[in-house]
Motif scaffolding. Structure first.
Motif, PDB file in Angstrom:
ATOM      1  N   LYS A 244      20.664  38.691  40.805  1.00  0.00           N
ATOM      2  CA  LYS A 244      20.616  37.722  39.705  1.00  0.00           C
ATOM      3  C   LYS A 244      20.959  38.449  38.399  1.00  0.00           C
ATOM      4  CE  LYS A 244      16.789  35.467  42.035  1.00  0.00           C
ATOM      5  NZ  LYS A 244      15.340  35.539  42.169  1.00  0.00           N
ATOM      6  N   LEU A 245      20.547  39.723  38.336  1.00  0.00           N
ATOM      7  CA  LEU A 245      20.766  40.544  37.136  1.00  0.00           C
ATOM      8  C   LEU A 245      21.392  41.869  37.548  1.00  0.00           C
ATOM      9  CD1 LEU A 245      20.232  41.220  34.059  1.00  0.00           C
ATOM     10  CD2 LEU A 245      18.037  42.150  34.799  1.00  0.00           C
ATOM     11  N   MET A 246      22.474  42.248  36.858  1.00  0.00           N
ATOM     12  CA  MET A 246      23.088  43.562  37.072  1.00  0.00           C
ATOM     13  C   MET A 246      22.899  44.405  35.816  1.00  0.00           C
ATOM     14  SD  MET A 246      26.694  43.039  39.088  1.00  0.00           S
ATOM     15  CE  MET A 246      27.413  44.639  39.259  1.00  0.00           C
ATOM     16  N   LEU A 247      22.353  45.605  35.997  1.00  0.00           N
ATOM     17  CA  LEU A 247      22.285  46.585  34.916  1.00  0.00           C
ATOM     18  C   LEU A 247      23.521  47.477  35.065  1.00  0.00           C
ATOM     19  CD1 LEU A 247      18.557  47.785  35.302  1.00  0.00           C
ATOM     20  CD2 LEU A 247      19.409  45.735  34.155  1.00  0.00           C
ATOM     21  N   MET A 248      24.297  47.617  34.005  1.00  0.00           N
ATOM     22  CA  MET A 248      25.519  48.418  34.085  1.00  0.00           C
ATOM     23  C   MET A 248      25.453  49.518  33.040  1.00  0.00           C
ATOM     24  SD  MET A 248      28.377  45.600  34.877  1.00  0.00           S
ATOM     25  CE  MET A 248      29.220  46.773  35.863  1.00  0.00           C
ATOM     26  N   ASP A 249      25.558  50.765  33.510  1.00  0.00           N
ATOM     27  CA  ASP A 249      25.420  51.923  32.626  1.00  0.00           C
ATOM     28  C   ASP A 249      26.759  52.637  32.469  1.00  0.00           C
ATOM     29  OD1 ASP A 249      24.391  53.882  31.047  1.00  0.00           O
ATOM     30  OD2 ASP A 249      22.907  54.618  32.486  1.00  0.00           O
TER      31      ASP A 249
END
Length: 236
Positions: free
Chosen positions: A156-161
């Motif tokens: 549902k949520l993607m953290l992109m670094d």
């Protein structure tokens, strides 16, 4: 509705106070950018949210679950995936094996196969290199693989670094186009990106981190035109 709410987060590395009462929200369906100089605490924030680093105090609420002290593998099961800085491939595994690692928390074989097809449609290059070892891919292809692997968890949520780190300008544009497409398909995105101009150009809202504190926030389009932000982060 807020999908992610971070409140008064404090994180230490030994005696170093890395995050100081950090609070922000990410609404369902948004792209939210965290911008700031190197060492501002952006990666630390993502690592704490996804369970890779313990918080000293504060709360992280994701999809109505309190996750500040939840192990990372359980957070994945709740619907959050993390595309780490530096891509972190399993370089001795094939493209296919890396993608399947992203689906480790899922059980339904038919749904996994459907997601795999969707990833191949989005990243045709990965389909062409399905038996190739991940360590032999170019930087841009590895970034696509890292994003494909995260999508395999059906987040549902993607953290992109730092998705654009070390990529040629043509690949940078392609990666940012893909981030927008993923978002249009209903995945909410929290983006940490050194290229602040690019991040603000695709984000709905943004927060500015400085030495572990949130010092500003607003609509991304407003921040792009803010003289202080331009001077500090956009090289103008």
């Amino acid at each position: 509705m807020a999908l992610l709410t971070v409140e008064n987060l404090n994180v230490y590395y030994g005696v170093i106070h890395a995050l100081k009462d950090v609070s922000f929200q990410v609404e369902q369906g948004e792209i939210v950018a965290l911008i700031g100089a190197n060492g501002a605490g952006k990666t630390t924030t993502l690592h704490t949210i996804s369970g890779l680093l313990p918080a000293k105090s504060g709360s992280v609420q994701f999809d109505n679950h309190q996750i500040a002290h939840t192990p990372g593998y359980q957070i994945v099961r709740l619907g959050m995936s993390h595309v780490p800085e530096g891509r972190r491939m399993f370089s001795n595994l094939t493209v296919y094996e890396n993608l399947m690692m992203g689906a480790y928390s899922r059980k339904d074989k038919k749904e996994i196969a459907d997601t795999l097809e969707m990833v191949y449609e989005r990243f045709p290059r990965l389909k062409e290199r399905v038996r190739q070892l991940a360590g032999t891919l170019s930087g841009g292809e590895q970034q696509m693989l890292a994003m494909g692997r995260a999508l395999m968890a059906k987040p549902k949520l993607m953290l992109m670094d730092e998705p654009s780190m070390g990529l040629s300008p043509i690949f940078v544009s392609e990666i940012f186009d893909i981030i927008q497409e993923i978002n249009k398909q209903g995945v909410t995105i929290l983006l940490v990106e050194q290229n602040a101009r690019k991040a603000l150009s695709i984000a709905n809202r943004a927060y500015v981190l400085e030495t572990g504190r949130i010092v500003g926030s607003g609509q991304a389009s407003d921040l792009l035109n803010d003289p202080a932000i331009k001077k500090a982060y956009l090289g103008e």
